[in-house]
Design an enzyme around this catalytic site. Structure first.
Site, PDB file in Angstrom:
ATOM      1  N   GLU A  19     -35.164 -58.380  66.119  1.00 38.19           N
ATOM      2  CA  GLU A  19     -34.473 -58.518  67.281  1.00 38.19           C
ATOM      3  C   GLU A  19     -33.307 -59.463  67.200  1.00 38.19           C
ATOM      4  O   GLU A  19     -33.568 -60.451  66.153  1.00 38.19           O
ATOM      5  CB  GLU A  19     -35.287 -58.765  68.508  1.00 38.19           C
ATOM      6  CG  GLU A  19     -35.619 -57.571  69.488  1.00 38.19           C
ATOM      7  CD  GLU A  19     -34.198 -57.154  70.371  1.00 38.19           C
ATOM      8  OE1 GLU A  19     -33.292 -57.948  70.003  1.00 38.19           O
ATOM      9  OE2 GLU A  19     -34.248 -56.355  71.285  1.00 38.19           O
ATOM     10  N   ARG A  99     -44.158 -62.124  78.395  1.00 40.07           N
ATOM     11  CA  ARG A  99     -43.490 -62.663  77.253  1.00 40.07           C
ATOM     12  C   ARG A  99     -42.095 -62.793  77.494  1.00 40.07           C
ATOM     13  O   ARG A  99     -41.438 -62.070  77.978  1.00 40.07           O
ATOM     14  CB  ARG A  99     -44.068 -62.153  75.850  1.00 40.07           C
ATOM     15  CG  ARG A  99     -43.320 -60.798  75.544  1.00 40.07           C
ATOM     16  CD  ARG A  99     -43.482 -60.627  74.238  1.00 40.07           C
ATOM     17  NE  ARG A  99     -43.166 -59.244  74.090  1.00 40.07           N
ATOM     18  CZ  ARG A  99     -41.869 -58.537  73.641  1.00 40.07           C
ATOM     19  NH1 ARG A  99     -40.898 -59.590  73.809  1.00 40.07           N
ATOM     20  NH2 ARG A  99     -41.536 -57.433  73.212  1.00 40.07           N
ATOM     21  N   ASN A 101     -38.122 -62.156  76.035  1.00 40.31           N
ATOM     22  CA  ASN A 101     -37.752 -60.986  75.259  1.00 40.31           C
ATOM     23  C   ASN A 101     -36.098 -61.465  74.781  1.00 40.31           C
ATOM     24  O   ASN A 101     -35.792 -62.771  74.479  1.00 40.31           O
ATOM     25  CB  ASN A 101     -37.586 -59.598  76.151  1.00 40.31           C
ATOM     26  CG  ASN A 101     -37.485 -58.435  75.062  1.00 40.31           C
ATOM     27  OD1 ASN A 101     -38.348 -58.506  74.110  1.00 40.31           O
ATOM     28  ND2 ASN A 101     -36.580 -57.468  75.479  1.00 40.31           N
ATOM     29  N   GLU A 120     -45.006 -53.428  80.202  1.00 42.60           N
ATOM     30  CA  GLU A 120     -43.706 -52.898  80.542  1.00 42.60           C
ATOM     31  C   GLU A 120     -43.844 -52.256  82.001  1.00 42.60           C
ATOM     32  O   GLU A 120     -43.254 -51.368  82.553  1.00 42.60           O
ATOM     33  CB  GLU A 120     -43.192 -51.825  79.618  1.00 42.60           C
ATOM     34  CG  GLU A 120     -42.966 -52.041  78.225  1.00 42.60           C
ATOM     35  CD  GLU A 120     -42.234 -51.212  77.459  1.00 42.60           C
ATOM     36  OE1 GLU A 120     -41.832 -50.064  77.800  1.00 42.60           O
ATOM     37  OE2 GLU A 120     -42.117 -51.411  76.197  1.00 42.60           O
ATOM     38  N   ASN A 147     -32.948 -56.911  78.543  1.00 39.99           N
ATOM     39  CA  ASN A 147     -32.600 -56.711  77.011  1.00 39.99           C
ATOM     40  C   ASN A 147     -31.286 -57.514  77.024  1.00 39.99           C
ATOM     41  O   ASN A 147     -30.827 -58.454  77.325  1.00 39.99           O
ATOM     42  CB  ASN A 147     -32.740 -55.469  76.606  1.00 39.99           C
ATOM     43  CG  ASN A 147     -33.923 -55.275  75.761  1.00 39.99           C
ATOM     44  OD1 ASN A 147     -34.134 -56.047  74.734  1.00 39.99           O
ATOM     45  ND2 ASN A 147     -34.496 -54.221  75.920  1.00 39.99           N
ATOM     46  N   ASP A 201     -30.635 -51.170  74.261  1.00 40.87           N
ATOM     47  CA  ASP A 201     -31.175 -52.396  73.959  1.00 40.87           C
ATOM     48  C   ASP A 201     -30.411 -53.688  73.924  1.00 40.87           C
ATOM     49  O   ASP A 201     -29.843 -53.772  74.890  1.00 40.87           O
ATOM     50  CB  ASP A 201     -32.231 -52.053  72.640  1.00 40.87           C
ATOM     51  CG  ASP A 201     -33.360 -52.827  72.365  1.00 40.87           C
ATOM     52  OD1 ASP A 201     -33.328 -54.090  72.616  1.00 40.87           O
ATOM     53  OD2 ASP A 201     -34.328 -52.520  71.959  1.00 40.87           O
TER      54      ASP A 201
END
Length: 291
Positions: A19, A99, A101, A120, A147, A201
């Site tokens: 990522e 957490r 992201n 999620e 995101n 994303d």
């Protein structure tokens, strides 16, 4: 609409959940993370030299700071690895099952950091702004998978993805947003990803004001004009494309992170690798976190 060039392998890797690619002009390196392996990777394209920083928690994003360190969006909050070594929390807020992201640095040097639930759960995440002094302001209190976040070249618009909505949303930015700093309003869709094309994303914005978005389970990166028109598609030889960012000394190469989790390595050998499309366009310089 046009499709240009083919991604090349920048780093052959097996990242579980690659990522957050980010170009650090001060060091001439491309940063990216493997969230679930708790690693921050670095690549110096000019020399091929690679670095790895192990974090103590899953790391959703890592961005350069003006002091030469890294700000990281971890499981339990946001912290800084200073250039001289060590670690300090900017904001520590452990929440079981949640957490950090994706995250991005705004033109004013603040960090916009997202969170999500491991399961999620709808509405279980947030998007917050962290000022350089660590002051945290929750901007969006109920998102699902926070995101991509990015800004238009003039800083007047902010783009954002909450993946399950299938949308790239756009906000108006108000620089004089009170004591909390820049505020946003007027959330509205810029573009909607149709069913079957994957899930939006990570994203980045180029010098033309166009928005590039990675498609998880879509095996592609798309570019949308400021009016929301799809005008370019880059096919990617890995199904789970997670994020994109311009890099290189002239910011004309676009780097793509991918995930290996949930794929068949025999069918998708490049899943988890860092890919690059040379000469894809013209990126914007990305600010460093001012903390």
């Amino acid at each position: 609409m046009s499709a240009r060039r083919t991604p090349e392998v920048a780093v052959r890797a097996e990242a579980v959940l690659g990522e957050g690619p980010t170009w650090d002009p001060a060091t001439g390196r491309l940063l990216w993370v493997d969230i679930l392996s708790s690693r921050v990777h670095g690549l110096h394209p000019a020399s091929g030299r690679r670095t790895v920083l192990a974090t103590e928690q899953p790391v959703g994003a890592a961005k350069p700071t003006t002091g030469g360190g890294l700000v990281v969006n971890l499981r339990d909050g946001v912290g800084v690895y200073p250039r001289e070594g060590g670690f300090r929390w900017l904001h520590h807020d452990p929440q079981p099952g949640r957490r950090g992201n994706d995250a991005a640095v705004a033109p004013d040097g603040a960090l916009w950091a997202g969170t999500m639930r491991d399961d999620e759960r709808p509405g279980g995440g947030t998007l917050a702004r962290l000022a350089p002094d660590g002051t945290r302001t929750t901007v969006l209190p109920s998102v699902t998978v926070s995101n991509g976040t990015g800004w238009s070249p003039d800083g007047r618009l902010m783009y954002y993805v909450d993946s399950p909505t299938r949308r790239i949303d756009v906000f108006d930015v108000h620089p004089d947003g009170g004591p909390a700093g820049a505020a946003v309003s007027g959330r509205r869709p810029l573009a909607v990803i149709e069913p079957g094309a994957g899930w939006p994303d990570g994203l980045t914005v180029d010098a033309d004001g166009c928005v590039w978005v990675a498609l998880w389970d879509g095996g592609a990166v798309r570019r949308y004009t400021p009016e929301g028109r799809l005008d370019r598609v880059v096919s990617v030889p890995a199904p789970r494309v997670t994020a994109c960012a311009f890099g290189g000394p002239d910011l004309t190469d676009i780097y793509l992170t991918t995930a290996r989790i949930g794929t068949d390595p025999s069918r998708c050998p490049l899943a988890g690798s860092l890919l690059v499309v040379p000469g894809a366009g013209q990126g914007l310089p990305q600010p460093a976190f001012a903390g």
